[in-house]
Motif scaffolding. Structure first.
Motif, mmCIF file in Angstrom:
data_model
loop_
_atom_site.group_PDB
_atom_site.id
_atom_site.type_symbol
_atom_site.label_atom_id
_atom_site.label_comp_id
_atom_site.label_asym_id
_atom_site.label_seq_id
_atom_site.Cartn_x
_atom_site.Cartn_y
_atom_site.Cartn_z
ATOM 1 N N ILE A 64 44.100 41.522 24.685
ATOM 2 C CA ILE A 64 42.663 42.150 24.625
ATOM 3 C C ILE A 64 41.846 41.470 25.636
ATOM 4 O O ILE A 64 40.816 42.293 26.216
ATOM 5 C CB ILE A 64 42.013 42.173 23.437
ATOM 6 N N GLY A 65 41.985 40.175 25.869
ATOM 7 C CA GLY A 65 41.330 39.514 27.033
ATOM 8 C C GLY A 65 41.665 39.565 28.077
ATOM 9 O O GLY A 65 41.131 39.337 29.292
ATOM 10 N N GLY A 66 43.067 40.152 28.436
ATOM 11 C CA GLY A 66 43.365 40.557 29.535
ATOM 12 C C GLY A 66 42.577 41.224 30.793
ATOM 13 O O GLY A 66 42.058 40.866 32.033
ATOM 14 N N ALA A 67 41.951 42.496 30.193
ATOM 15 C CA ALA A 67 40.952 43.094 30.867
ATOM 16 C C ALA A 67 39.430 42.382 31.411
ATOM 17 O O ALA A 67 39.077 42.464 32.319
ATOM 18 C CB ALA A 67 40.427 44.349 30.352
ATOM 19 N N TYR A 68 39.196 41.483 30.305
ATOM 20 C CA TYR A 68 38.172 40.747 30.473
ATOM 21 C C TYR A 68 38.389 39.703 31.705
ATOM 22 O O TYR A 68 37.387 39.456 32.511
ATOM 23 C CB TYR A 68 37.766 39.853 29.119
ATOM 24 N N ALA A 69 39.477 39.108 31.593
ATOM 25 C CA ALA A 69 39.776 38.283 32.689
ATOM 26 C C ALA A 69 40.022 38.714 34.095
ATOM 27 O O ALA A 69 39.452 38.311 35.075
ATOM 28 C CB ALA A 69 41.210 37.699 32.427
ATOM 29 N N LEU A 70 40.245 40.318 34.242
ATOM 30 C CA LEU A 70 40.273 40.839 35.328
ATOM 31 C C LEU A 70 38.856 41.009 35.742
ATOM 32 O O LEU A 70 38.353 41.079 36.945
ATOM 33 C CB LEU A 70 41.102 42.208 35.198
ATOM 34 N N GLN A 71 38.268 41.605 35.143
ATOM 35 C CA GLN A 71 36.695 41.936 35.150
ATOM 36 C C GLN A 71 36.121 40.592 35.575
ATOM 37 O O GLN A 71 34.995 40.753 36.799
ATOM 38 C CB GLN A 71 36.145 42.130 34.011
ATOM 39 N N LEU A 72 36.173 39.392 35.175
ATOM 40 C CA LEU A 72 35.344 38.131 35.679
ATOM 41 C C LEU A 72 36.095 37.721 36.910
ATOM 42 O O LEU A 72 35.742 36.459 37.647
ATOM 43 C CB LEU A 72 35.838 37.032 34.735
ATOM 44 N N GLY A 73 37.252 38.427 37.618
ATOM 45 C CA GLY A 73 37.891 37.817 38.489
ATOM 46 C C GLY A 73 38.615 36.524 38.374
ATOM 47 O O GLY A 73 38.756 35.784 39.406
ATOM 48 N N SER A 74 38.976 36.443 37.250
ATOM 49 C CA SER A 74 39.836 34.832 37.060
ATOM 50 C C SER A 74 41.428 35.068 37.480
ATOM 51 O O SER A 74 42.026 34.044 36.895
ATOM 52 C CB SER A 74 39.517 34.662 35.520
ATOM 53 N N ALA A 75 41.798 36.109 37.940
ATOM 54 C CA ALA A 75 43.097 36.068 38.127
ATOM 55 C C ALA A 75 43.563 35.163 39.504
ATOM 56 O O ALA A 75 42.525 34.868 40.132
ATOM 57 C CB ALA A 75 43.574 37.646 38.782
ATOM 58 N N VAL A 76 44.890 34.988 39.572
ATOM 59 C CA VAL A 76 45.191 33.874 40.578
ATOM 60 C C VAL A 76 45.312 34.576 41.992
ATOM 61 O O VAL A 76 45.907 35.859 41.956
ATOM 62 C CB VAL A 76 46.665 33.403 40.355
ATOM 63 N N ARG A 77 44.972 34.010 42.899
ATOM 64 C CA ARG A 77 45.080 34.710 44.381
ATOM 65 C C ARG A 77 45.476 33.617 45.189
ATOM 66 O O ARG A 77 44.851 32.493 45.005
ATOM 67 C CB ARG A 77 43.182 35.176 44.562
ATOM 68 N N MET A 78 46.192 33.795 46.299
ATOM 69 C CA MET A 78 46.559 33.048 47.234
ATOM 70 C C MET A 78 45.447 33.056 48.638
ATOM 71 O O MET A 78 45.406 33.877 48.936
ATOM 72 C CB MET A 78 47.901 33.337 47.862
ATOM 73 N N ASP A 79 44.772 32.002 48.677
ATOM 74 C CA ASP A 79 43.808 31.910 49.513
ATOM 75 C C ASP A 79 44.061 31.384 50.758
ATOM 76 O O ASP A 79 43.342 31.147 51.675
ATOM 77 C CB ASP A 79 42.493 31.052 49.042
ATOM 78 N N LEU A 80 45.346 31.316 51.297
ATOM 79 C CA LEU A 80 45.810 30.841 52.629
ATOM 80 C C LEU A 80 44.933 31.861 53.769
ATOM 81 O O LEU A 80 44.359 31.261 54.718
ATOM 82 C CB LEU A 80 47.255 31.032 52.763
ATOM 83 N N LEU A 81 44.828 33.093 53.621
ATOM 84 C CA LEU A 81 44.195 33.863 54.478
ATOM 85 C C LEU A 81 43.104 34.572 54.064
ATOM 86 O O LEU A 81 42.031 34.677 54.787
ATOM 87 C CB LEU A 81 45.167 35.056 55.176
ATOM 88 N N TYR A 82 42.998 34.831 52.730
ATOM 89 C CA TYR A 82 41.893 35.567 52.145
ATOM 90 C C TYR A 82 40.661 35.116 52.159
ATOM 91 O O TYR A 82 39.571 35.912 52.530
ATOM 92 C CB TYR A 82 42.371 35.728 50.530
ATOM 93 N N ASP A 83 40.311 33.758 52.293
ATOM 94 C CA ASP A 83 38.984 33.280 52.497
ATOM 95 C C ASP A 83 38.467 33.316 53.854
ATOM 96 O O ASP A 83 37.190 33.441 54.149
ATOM 97 C CB ASP A 83 39.017 31.626 52.301
ATOM 98 N N ARG A 84 39.587 33.746 54.684
ATOM 99 C CA ARG A 84 38.915 33.795 56.245
ATOM 100 C C ARG A 84 38.659 35.334 56.437
ATOM 101 O O ARG A 84 37.892 35.510 57.679
ATOM 102 C CB ARG A 84 40.102 33.637 57.129
ATOM 103 N N TRP A 85 38.693 36.204 55.759
ATOM 104 C CA TRP A 85 38.668 37.478 55.792
ATOM 105 C C TRP A 85 37.183 38.117 55.468
ATOM 106 O O TRP A 85 36.424 37.149 54.825
ATOM 107 C CB TRP A 85 39.465 38.522 54.948
ATOM 108 N N SER A 86 36.531 39.050 56.301
ATOM 109 C CA SER A 86 35.359 39.497 55.815
ATOM 110 C C SER A 86 35.364 40.220 54.384
ATOM 111 O O SER A 86 36.406 40.456 53.991
ATOM 112 C CB SER A 86 35.102 40.522 56.792
ATOM 113 N N ASP A 87 34.150 40.428 53.747
ATOM 114 C CA ASP A 87 34.029 41.279 52.422
ATOM 115 C C ASP A 87 34.716 42.456 52.309
ATOM 116 O O ASP A 87 35.523 43.115 51.618
ATOM 117 C CB ASP A 87 32.583 41.105 52.046
#
Length: 169
Positions: A64-87
């Motif tokens: 039940i909390g999975g959708a809430y976690a997705l909504q809050l953006g608390s999923a794991v993301r690899m930031d190697l390139l992601y942080d350098r990109w534009s929105d």
């Protein structure tokens, strides 16, 4: 974006927020069950239901909390390139990669529905001394998967809107 799409996104996010808060507070029920089991083991005959009930509560919390976690953006993301990109680039990549999550959740939903039908049709019970029925927890599992699919749809719409340069709504 059309008004009904915006209304859908906002309704899904309100619904998942409410379910997420309920799931968050279900941890108190889990702590109570585990405390009761610990006291029971130390003071008298241990109750046979506490371990399985704790497992069921934890599964409900995660599903039940999975959708809430997705909504809050608390999923794991690899930031190697992601942080350098534009929105806009981030939104475009997120919109494409969430499609793989749709496939995964679709397969999970298909298996969950079949498993729930089996549990309801045959009165499936868990092995062990307590032998609880499995249908209630499987229904909660299916509801959680549907909520996650709905939240993924809302995230996809938001990302697509941002990728097209239309901003937030």
């Amino acid at each position: 974006m059309p008004r009904f799409v915006i209304a859908y996104v906002r309704a899904v996010e309100r619904l998942n927020y409410a379910f997420g808060r309920v799931a968050m507070f279900s941890l108190f029920a889990l702590m109570g069950v585990l405390l009761w089991g610990a006291i029971g083991r130390a003071a008298f005959t241990p109750p046979i239901w506490t371990d399985e009930m704790a497992q069921f509560l934890l599964l409900g919390y995660f599903m039940i909390g999975g959708a809430y976690a997705l909504q809050l953006g608390s999923a794991v993301r690899m930031d190697l390139l992601y942080d350098r990109w534009s929105d806009r680039t981030k939104a475009a990549v997120d919109a494409v990669t969430i499609l793989t999550l749709f496939v995964y959740l679709g397969v999970l939903l298909w298996g969950g529905i079949e498993s729930t039908q089996f549990a309801l049709e045959y009165g499936e019970r868990r092995r062990g001394l307590w032998r609880p029925y499995m249908a209630p927890i499987k229904i909660i599992m299916v509801v959680g998967i549907v909520l996650m699919i709905m939240q993924c749809t809302a995230i996809f719409i938001r990302d697509l809107n941002r990728a097209l340069g239309r901003g937030e709504f």
